[in-house]
Design a protein around this motif. Structure first.
Motif, PDB file in Angstrom:
ATOM      1  N   TYR A 255       0.827  -1.205   0.000  1.00 52.34           N
ATOM      2  CA  TYR A 255       0.000   0.000   0.000  1.00 52.34           C
ATOM      3  C   TYR A 255       0.867   1.263   0.000  1.00 52.34           C
ATOM      4  CZ  TYR A 255      -3.924  -3.086   1.038  1.00 52.34           C
ATOM      5  OH  TYR A 255      -4.886  -4.068   0.966  1.00 52.34           O
ATOM      6  N   ASP A 257       3.960   1.698  -1.255  1.00 51.87           N
ATOM      7  CA  ASP A 257       4.583   1.939  -2.557  1.00 51.87           C
ATOM      8  C   ASP A 257       3.588   2.555  -3.536  1.00 51.87           C
ATOM      9  OD1 ASP A 257       6.878   0.884  -1.527  1.00 51.87           O
ATOM     10  OD2 ASP A 257       6.825  -0.978  -2.662  1.00 51.87           O
ATOM     11  N   TRP A 258       2.391   1.989  -3.605  1.00 57.36           N
ATOM     12  CA  TRP A 258       1.392   2.519  -4.530  1.00 57.36           C
ATOM     13  C   TRP A 258       0.957   3.931  -4.119  1.00 57.36           C
ATOM     14  CZ3 TRP A 258       1.012   1.132  -9.194  1.00 57.36           C
ATOM     15  CH2 TRP A 258       1.127  -0.195  -9.583  1.00 57.36           C
ATOM     16  N   HIS A 259       0.898   4.186  -2.815  1.00 59.58           N
ATOM     17  CA  HIS A 259       0.528   5.516  -2.337  1.00 59.58           C
ATOM     18  C   HIS A 259       1.513   6.564  -2.850  1.00 59.58           C
ATOM     19  CE1 HIS A 259      -0.759   8.662   0.519  1.00 59.58           C
ATOM     20  NE2 HIS A 259       0.531   8.892   0.691  1.00 59.58           N
ATOM     21  N   LYS A 263      -0.770   6.175  -7.158  1.00 59.96           N
ATOM     22  CA  LYS A 263      -1.930   5.346  -7.491  1.00 59.96           C
ATOM     23  C   LYS A 263      -2.356   4.554  -6.251  1.00 59.96           C
ATOM     24  CE  LYS A 263      -2.033   3.070 -11.301  1.00 59.96           C
ATOM     25  NZ  LYS A 263      -1.676   2.120 -12.375  1.00 59.96           N
ATOM     26  N   LEU A 265      -3.965   2.360  -3.428  1.00 65.07           N
ATOM     27  CA  LEU A 265      -4.912   1.248  -3.420  1.00 65.07           C
ATOM     28  C   LEU A 265      -5.906   1.430  -2.278  1.00 65.07           C
ATOM     29  CD1 LEU A 265      -2.444  -1.775  -3.776  1.00 65.07           C
ATOM     30  CD2 LEU A 265      -3.730  -0.681  -5.621  1.00 65.07           C
ATOM     31  N   ALA A 323      -1.841  -7.040  -7.139  1.00 62.17           N
ATOM     32  CA  ALA A 323      -1.298  -5.694  -6.966  1.00 62.17           C
ATOM     33  C   ALA A 323       0.223  -5.735  -6.906  1.00 62.17           C
ATOM     34  CB  ALA A 323      -1.865  -5.058  -5.697  1.00 62.17           C
ATOM     35  N   GLU A 326       1.477  -6.230 -10.461  1.00 68.96           N
ATOM     36  CA  GLU A 326       1.404  -4.971 -11.204  1.00 68.96           C
ATOM     37  C   GLU A 326       2.516  -4.021 -10.770  1.00 68.96           C
ATOM     38  OE1 GLU A 326      -1.737  -1.337 -12.217  1.00 68.96           O
ATOM     39  OE2 GLU A 326      -2.369  -3.031 -10.960  1.00 68.96           O
ATOM     40  N   LEU A 327       2.862  -4.040  -9.484  1.00 70.40           N
ATOM     41  CA  LEU A 327       3.957  -3.207  -8.999  1.00 70.40           C
ATOM     42  C   LEU A 327       5.268  -3.601  -9.679  1.00 70.40           C
ATOM     43  CD1 LEU A 327       4.813  -1.040  -6.858  1.00 70.40           C
ATOM     44  CD2 LEU A 327       5.338  -2.955  -5.335  1.00 70.40           C
ATOM     45  N   THR A 330       4.970  -2.641 -13.524  1.00 68.28           N
ATOM     46  CA  THR A 330       4.930  -1.203 -13.801  1.00 68.28           C
ATOM     47  C   THR A 330       6.181  -0.478 -13.327  1.00 68.28           C
ATOM     48  OG1 THR A 330       2.525  -1.277 -13.515  1.00 68.28           O
ATOM     49  CG2 THR A 330       3.566   0.896 -13.478  1.00 68.28           C
TER      50      THR A 330
END
Length: 657
Positions: A255, A257-259, A263, A265, A323, A326-327, A330
């Motif tokens: 969470y 890393d995506w934050h 983007k 989660l 997720a 995808e990390l 991407t």
């Protein structure tokens, strides 16, 4: 002993409650240094928001660990004895304290670009190996003094400063010895190391007997320690909460890393409600009342059985793993990030050659690199590489480098002879040449001079029929895992094609890198099994239907070996093509593709070598390229090891032999 708490605010979770002794650990320089280490390494050069640190992640992971333990214990209190075979247990207060501490320290061995240098490029041993963890924990920081919660327990044992090991032993000795019932001869920090240390790797297939024996001994010692401590407290459960697949580490960094990537989660909290600690019922004497003091508890996710199957729990796990996939797709394997990683590798390959020419053992170089990085930051990486090249990295290395250069100059001068009319010829010294090349590479790394992808060897390019095995990719990895072979390949292509030294870089990661399999345990249909094992079952009642295997296969497809080309050389070759040339880039790509990999069982490598000679000649005669190489001495192809590329392709054209 009770401890007051205070709060730190971090993105994603908000306020994280920490005890005063945890704050003492946080304030130690060994943990504070993680503020200088980014979580995603080079990713911020592609995604500007990815500048969060391992320090922030460590604080967030403690919050997740607390949440896991809370739900495990709530399920124990709520459900009581609800299964005839797998009895519920709970996490003791002492175990909770140790889990929180181990989570806080789980990244303590990290250096800047740790995963890049350790897992991807394999220049250094792993951050969670016993060697690195011990080096960090025993390091004394001059002048550091803990606060009252530590000094009130014991007189300052060292007039110079406190190591992290001493601090943890002081603060958590009572918890470990009285709370967990572990013998007083076992230090508190050794318990933490047992939780966060990685299982030592198995011996490499091509390792010599001495190396194999050493690795076997290391693995045996590690397992013996695990078994001994596992008999005293729930070591396996603690390890799984801190660092298995669905764990405090994963449920924070995913969470987070995506934050920071921009983007965020949606934070799924439902899965926490299914987390439990269970052990097999060994008979009528194993009552639920005895569970908390028993060892052998497994941390698991209860999927249920029969009419109480929780389909959403499996879906939640699969969504989390998706997720993560995808990390990787991407961010972690972004081509620009890999190009910068390959450039770092090329720097280190040349530095290793530099030290080798000076007669300095590779182990000394690695010690110096690790020593510098422990005191540095991500932004300080170019300075670390510069210090290695200038010899200011470690006591005595600089003098050894300069002495080697002076000897080489004297030898070269003696060979050329004196010139009485001038000051004499300037001898060409490979050591100085290599240092000059390294300095140029460091400047490119500092200025983010990203190379361009010239050739990409994909996972499916080297496989037998799809899905049979990974023998092709594994063979490529074994071929280029050795730094000398990577350097030989790059030097070989540059020499044959008359490219300026440093024009090429390559990236060849292990096939299993980042491909984390779901080893989280499930209680499903009255059985405890890992998700990976359950997914492989082909029964009619299987709920995942191979969904995990499908994701694992897709993860494998992310693997590739790539060769990158300096943009300046790319532009030169492209301009030659634009002026009516015969496609110099295409010719160079042909040379790289043929020399990089030859399928096992290739019948005639001499024929393949003859086939690329026209392409070699086309690249060598490219307009303007010779000017780029002016003043650079040619490298004798015969000097390369065995006269072959690592793929087996001959360096020399058979027609010229």
């Amino acid at each position: 002993m009770s401890y007051e708490t205070q709060e730190l605010f971090v993105p994603v979770h908000g306020f994280v409650s920490l005890t005063t002794r945890e704050m003492e650990v946080i304030n130690h320089p060994a943990l504070q240094r993680l503020r200088r280490t980014r979580q995603l390494g080079f990713a911020h050069l592609v995604f500007p928001g990815a500048v969060h640190t391992r320090f922030e992640h460590s604080i967030g992971a403690v919050h997740v660990a607390e949440r896991i333990v809370t739900h495990v214990n709530e399920n124990h209190g709520r459900n009581g004895v609800d299964h005839p075979t797998w009895l519920l247990g709970e996490v003791l207060d002492a175990e909770r304290d140790v889990i929180r501490l181990a989570t806080l320290l789980h990244d303590i061995g990290h250096i800047p670009f740790g995963h890049t240098l350790e897992d991807e490029l394999r220049h250094l041993p792993p951050h969670d190996g016993h060697r690195r963890l011990t080096a960090v924990s025993t390091r004394i920081y001059d002048g550091y003094r803990p606060g009252e919660s530590a000094t009130s327990l014991v007189t300052d044992p060292d007039s110079v400063g406190w190591s992290l090991e001493t601090l943890v032993d002081t603060l958590y000795g009572q918890t470990v010895h009285e709370g967990l019932g572990i013998a007083s001869t076992v230090s508190a920090f050794s318990v933490v190391l047992a939780i966060i240390s990685k299982e030592p790797s198995e011996p490499e297939a091509d390792a010599d007997d001495g190396r194999k024996a050493e690795l076997v001994r290391i693995r045996s010692d590690w397992q013996a320690e695990q078994d001994a401590l596992g008999a005293s407290f729930n070591l396996s459960l603690c390890r799984d909460v801190v660092g298995n697949t669905i764990c405090a580490d994963f449920l924070d960094y995913l969470y987070r890393d995506w934050h920071h990537l921009g983007k965020p989660l949606y934070v799924e909290t439902r899965i926490y409600q299914y987390m439990e600690a269970r052990m097999r019922n060994e008979g009528p004497d194993a009552s639920d009342h005895d569970r908390p003091k028993s060892t052998g508890l497994d941390f698991l996710i209860n999927i249920g059985s029969g009419e109480k199957i929780r389909h959403d729990a499996l879906t939640s796990i699969l969504q989390l793993l998706e997720a993560r996939y995808e990390l990787a797709e991407t961010v972690l394997f972004h081509r620009a990030k890999l190009a910068i990683t390959a450039l770092l590798d090329r720097c280190l390959l040349e530095i290793e050659k530099f030290y080798g020419l000076a007669g300095i053992p590779r182990a000394d170089l690695h010690d110096a690199l690790e020593h510098l990085l422990l005191d540095s930051s991500d932004d300080g990486l170019p300075d670390v590489l510069w210090a290695l090249t200038e010899g200011t990295a470690h006591q005595g290395i600089g003098a050894r480098l300069e002495e080697a250069i002076d000897k080489a100059k004297s030898a070269a001068s003696a060979e050329t002879g004196p010139d009485l009319l001038t000051s004499g010829p300037t001898p060409v010294v490979p050591l100085e040449q290599t240092r000059g090349l390294i300095e140029g590479l460091i400047q490119r790394l500092r200025h983010r001079s990203v190379y361009k992808v010239l050739y990409k060897l994909r996972f499916s390019d080297v496989l037998p029929p799809y899905g049979v095995d990974e023998s092709g990719a594994s063979r490529v990895v074994r071929m280029y895992a050795d730094v000398d072979r990577r350097r030989a390949f790059l030097h070989g292509v540059e020499t044959l094609c008359a490219l300026p030294p440093g024009s090429l870089a390559m990236y060849c990661p292990p096939t299993k890198m980042n491909a984390k399999v779901a080893d989280v345990k499930l209680l499903i249909e009255d059985d405890v099994v890992t998700f990976a094992e359950y997914d492989q079952r082909r029964s009619q009642s299987n709920l995942s239907r191979g969904a995990l295997s499908s994701r694992t296969q897709r993860f494998a497809e992310l693997w590739s070996t790539q060769v990158f080309l300096d943009r300046r050389v790319w532009t030169t070759l492209a301009s030659q093509s634009a002026r009516g040339g015969s496609g110099s880039l295409a010719h160079l790509r042909h040379v790289v593709r043929t020399s990089l990999y030859q399928p096992e069982g290739s019948t005639d490598l001499d024929v393949a070598r003859i086939g690329i000679q026209p392409s070699i000649d086309a690249v060598k005669t490219a307009r303007f390229l010779q000017a780029a190489r002016s003043g650079t001495p040619e490298v004798d192809v015969a000097a390369f090891p065995d006269g072959f590329f690592p793929s087996g392709l001959p360096y020399r054209n058979p027609a010229d032999r």
